[in-house]
Design a protein around this motif. Structure first.
Motif, PDB file in Angstrom:
ATOM      1  N   ALA A  60       0.845  -1.186   0.000  1.00  0.00           N
ATOM      2  CA  ALA A  60       0.000   0.000   0.000  1.00  0.00           C
ATOM      3  C   ALA A  60       0.887   1.245   0.000  1.00  0.00           C
ATOM      4  O   ALA A  60       1.983   1.226   0.589  1.00  0.00           O
ATOM      5  N   ASP A  61       0.429   2.289  -0.624  1.00  0.00           N
ATOM      6  CA  ASP A  61       1.212   3.522  -0.692  1.00  0.00           C
ATOM      7  C   ASP A  61       1.566   4.041   0.698  1.00  0.00           C
ATOM      8  O   ASP A  61       2.651   4.586   0.912  1.00  0.00           O
ATOM      9  N   SER A  62       0.661   3.851   1.635  1.00  0.00           N
ATOM     10  CA  SER A  62       0.846   4.395   2.981  1.00  0.00           C
ATOM     11  C   SER A  62       1.970   3.711   3.761  1.00  0.00           C
ATOM     12  O   SER A  62       2.455   4.259   4.750  1.00  0.00           O
ATOM     13  N   VAL A  63       2.387   2.525   3.317  1.00  0.00           N
ATOM     14  CA  VAL A  63       3.440   1.794   4.044  1.00  0.00           C
ATOM     15  C   VAL A  63       4.669   1.538   3.185  1.00  0.00           C
ATOM     16  O   VAL A  63       5.664   0.997   3.670  1.00  0.00           O
ATOM     17  N   GLN A  64       4.606   1.911   1.917  1.00  0.00           N
ATOM     18  CA  GLN A  64       5.714   1.670   0.992  1.00  0.00           C
ATOM     19  C   GLN A  64       7.022   2.201   1.576  1.00  0.00           C
ATOM     20  O   GLN A  64       7.093   3.353   2.027  1.00  0.00           O
ATOM     21  N   GLY A  65       8.034   1.356   1.582  1.00  0.00           N
ATOM     22  CA  GLY A  65       9.326   1.754   2.096  1.00  0.00           C
ATOM     23  C   GLY A  65       9.505   1.538   3.584  1.00  0.00           C
ATOM     24  O   GLY A  65      10.626   1.661   4.103  1.00  0.00           O
ATOM     25  N   ARG A  66       8.416   1.222   4.265  1.00  0.00           N
ATOM     26  CA  ARG A  66       8.503   1.030   5.715  1.00  0.00           C
ATOM     27  C   ARG A  66       8.229  -0.407   6.146  1.00  0.00           C
ATOM     28  O   ARG A  66       8.547  -0.780   7.269  1.00  0.00           O
ATOM     29  N   VAL A  67       7.640  -1.194   5.274  1.00  0.00           N
ATOM     30  CA  VAL A  67       7.299  -2.567   5.632  1.00  0.00           C
ATOM     31  C   VAL A  67       7.845  -3.538   4.591  1.00  0.00           C
ATOM     32  O   VAL A  67       8.031  -3.181   3.426  1.00  0.00           O
ATOM     33  N   THR A  68       8.070  -4.769   5.047  1.00  0.00           N
ATOM     34  CA  THR A  68       8.527  -5.836   4.173  1.00  0.00           C
ATOM     35  C   THR A  68       7.748  -7.093   4.492  1.00  0.00           C
ATOM     36  O   THR A  68       7.693  -7.515   5.657  1.00  0.00           O
ATOM     37  N   ILE A  69       7.150  -7.676   3.466  1.00  0.00           N
ATOM     38  CA  ILE A  69       6.416  -8.924   3.631  1.00  0.00           C
ATOM     39  C   ILE A  69       7.310 -10.065   3.169  1.00  0.00           C
ATOM     40  O   ILE A  69       8.030  -9.952   2.179  1.00  0.00           O
ATOM     41  N   SER A  70       7.265 -11.179   3.899  1.00  0.00           N
ATOM     42  CA  SER A  70       8.078 -12.336   3.531  1.00  0.00           C
ATOM     43  C   SER A  70       7.348 -13.608   3.942  1.00  0.00           C
ATOM     44  O   SER A  70       6.452 -13.580   4.782  1.00  0.00           O
ATOM     45  N   SER A  84       9.587   2.292  11.396  1.00  0.00           N
ATOM     46  CA  SER A  84       9.161   3.698  11.429  1.00  0.00           C
ATOM     47  C   SER A  84       7.650   3.806  11.595  1.00  0.00           C
ATOM     48  O   SER A  84       6.976   4.513  10.837  1.00  0.00           O
ATOM     49  N   LEU A  85       7.139   3.114  12.572  1.00  0.00           N
ATOM     50  CA  LEU A  85       5.692   3.079  12.767  1.00  0.00           C
ATOM     51  C   LEU A  85       5.130   4.453  13.113  1.00  0.00           C
ATOM     52  O   LEU A  85       5.762   5.256  13.806  1.00  0.00           O
ATOM     53  N   GLU A  86       3.920   4.692  12.619  1.00  0.00           N
ATOM     54  CA  GLU A  86       3.223   5.966  12.797  1.00  0.00           C
ATOM     55  C   GLU A  86       1.877   5.715  13.477  1.00  0.00           C
ATOM     56  O   GLU A  86       1.351   4.597  13.413  1.00  0.00           O
ATOM     57  N   PRO A  87       1.331   6.724  14.136  1.00  0.00           N
ATOM     58  CA  PRO A  87       0.005   6.532  14.772  1.00  0.00           C
ATOM     59  C   PRO A  87      -1.051   6.022  13.796  1.00  0.00           C
ATOM     60  O   PRO A  87      -1.948   5.270  14.187  1.00  0.00           O
ATOM     61  N   GLU A  88      -0.917   6.405  12.523  1.00  0.00           N
ATOM     62  CA  GLU A  88      -1.886   5.969  11.511  1.00  0.00           C
ATOM     63  C   GLU A  88      -1.803   4.471  11.222  1.00  0.00           C
ATOM     64  O   GLU A  88      -2.668   3.921  10.548  1.00  0.00           O
ATOM     65  N   ASP A  89      -0.756   3.821  11.705  1.00  0.00           N
ATOM     66  CA  ASP A  89      -0.626   2.376  11.527  1.00  0.00           C
ATOM     67  C   ASP A  89      -1.404   1.595  12.575  1.00  0.00           C
ATOM     68  O   ASP A  89      -1.482   0.366  12.508  1.00  0.00           O
ATOM     69  N   THR A  90      -1.970   2.284  13.539  1.00  0.00           N
ATOM     70  CA  THR A  90      -2.744   1.620  14.583  1.00  0.00           C
ATOM     71  C   THR A  90      -3.961   0.939  13.994  1.00  0.00           C
ATOM     72  O   THR A  90      -4.786   1.569  13.323  1.00  0.00           O
ATOM     73  N   ALA A  91      -4.056  -0.373  14.202  1.00  0.00           N
ATOM     74  CA  ALA A  91      -5.151  -1.160  13.638  1.00  0.00           C
ATOM     75  C   ALA A  91      -5.006  -2.613  14.081  1.00  0.00           C
ATOM     76  O   ALA A  91      -3.984  -2.997  14.653  1.00  0.00           O
ATOM     77  N   MET A  92      -6.027  -3.390  13.782  1.00  0.00           N
ATOM     78  CA  MET A  92      -5.922  -4.835  13.914  1.00  0.00           C
ATOM     79  C   MET A  92      -5.367  -5.354  12.590  1.00  0.00           C
ATOM     80  O   MET A  92      -5.875  -4.982  11.519  1.00  0.00           O
ATOM     81  N   TYR A  93      -4.355  -6.191  12.664  1.00  0.00           N
ATOM     82  CA  TYR A  93      -3.709  -6.711  11.473  1.00  0.00           C
ATOM     83  C   TYR A  93      -4.067  -8.183  11.285  1.00  0.00           C
ATOM     84  O   TYR A  93      -4.002  -8.974  12.237  1.00  0.00           O
ATOM     85  N   TYR A  94      -4.420  -8.518  10.048  1.00  0.00           N
ATOM     86  CA  TYR A  94      -4.841  -9.868   9.704  1.00  0.00           C
ATOM     87  C   TYR A  94      -4.014 -10.409   8.542  1.00  0.00           C
ATOM     88  O   TYR A  94      -3.677  -9.657   7.616  1.00  0.00           O
ATOM     89  N   CYS A  95      -3.720 -11.691   8.586  1.00  0.00           N
ATOM     90  CA  CYS A  95      -3.133 -12.312   7.409  1.00  0.00           C
ATOM     91  C   CYS A  95      -4.206 -13.155   6.730  1.00  0.00           C
ATOM     92  O   CYS A  95      -5.190 -13.562   7.361  1.00  0.00           O
TER      93      CYS A  95
END
Length: 125
Positions: A60-70, A84-95
């Motif tokens: 997603a554009d909002s996380v590009q450069g800050r996250v890596t999926i593997s 480099s987590l930001e307050p806007e990253d606050t959420a429930m995360y699901y795979c």
């Protein structure tokens, strides 16, 4: 019995890092697109990152450069390294795993199934 379990979430400060993990039993990952989605209260579930069977990724554009999926097919595990987590990253995360084998990445939750219970990420300023 299919079981998908996400872990690694927590409460962190702005700028810190987290690594989320997702492990599945009874649900092979090899050959499928795998993704991390997130959902904040009052918002729709949105794509964070996707990784297809060939290794191609989408962020997603909002996380590009800050996250890596593997992924580790041998361990049937999916990870999300978040920096480099930001307050806007606050959420429930699901795979989730694509419903179709050899599917391309999709930003729609409807193209994925076998959701886990999620892991909460809270970024405090």
């Amino acid at each position: 019995q299919v079981q998908v379990v996400e872990s690694g979430g927590g409460l962190v400060q702005v700028g810190e890092s987290l690594t989320l993990s997702c492990t599945a039993s009874g649900l092979p990952f090899a050959g499928y697109a795998l993704a991390w989605f997130r959902q904040a209260p009052g918002n729709e579930r949105e794509i964070v990152a996707c990784l297809v069977w060939s290794g191609r990724t989408h962020y997603a554009d909002s996380v590009q450069g800050r996250v890596t999926i593997s992924r580790d097919n041998a361990k049937n595990t999916l990870r999300l390294q978040m920096n480099s987590l930001e307050p806007e990253d606050t959420a429930m995360y699901y795979c989730a795993r694509s419903t179709i084998k050899y599917a391309p990445c999709s930003t729609s939750p409807d193209d994925f199934g076998s959701w886990g219970q999620g892991t909460q990420v809270t970024v405090s300023s």
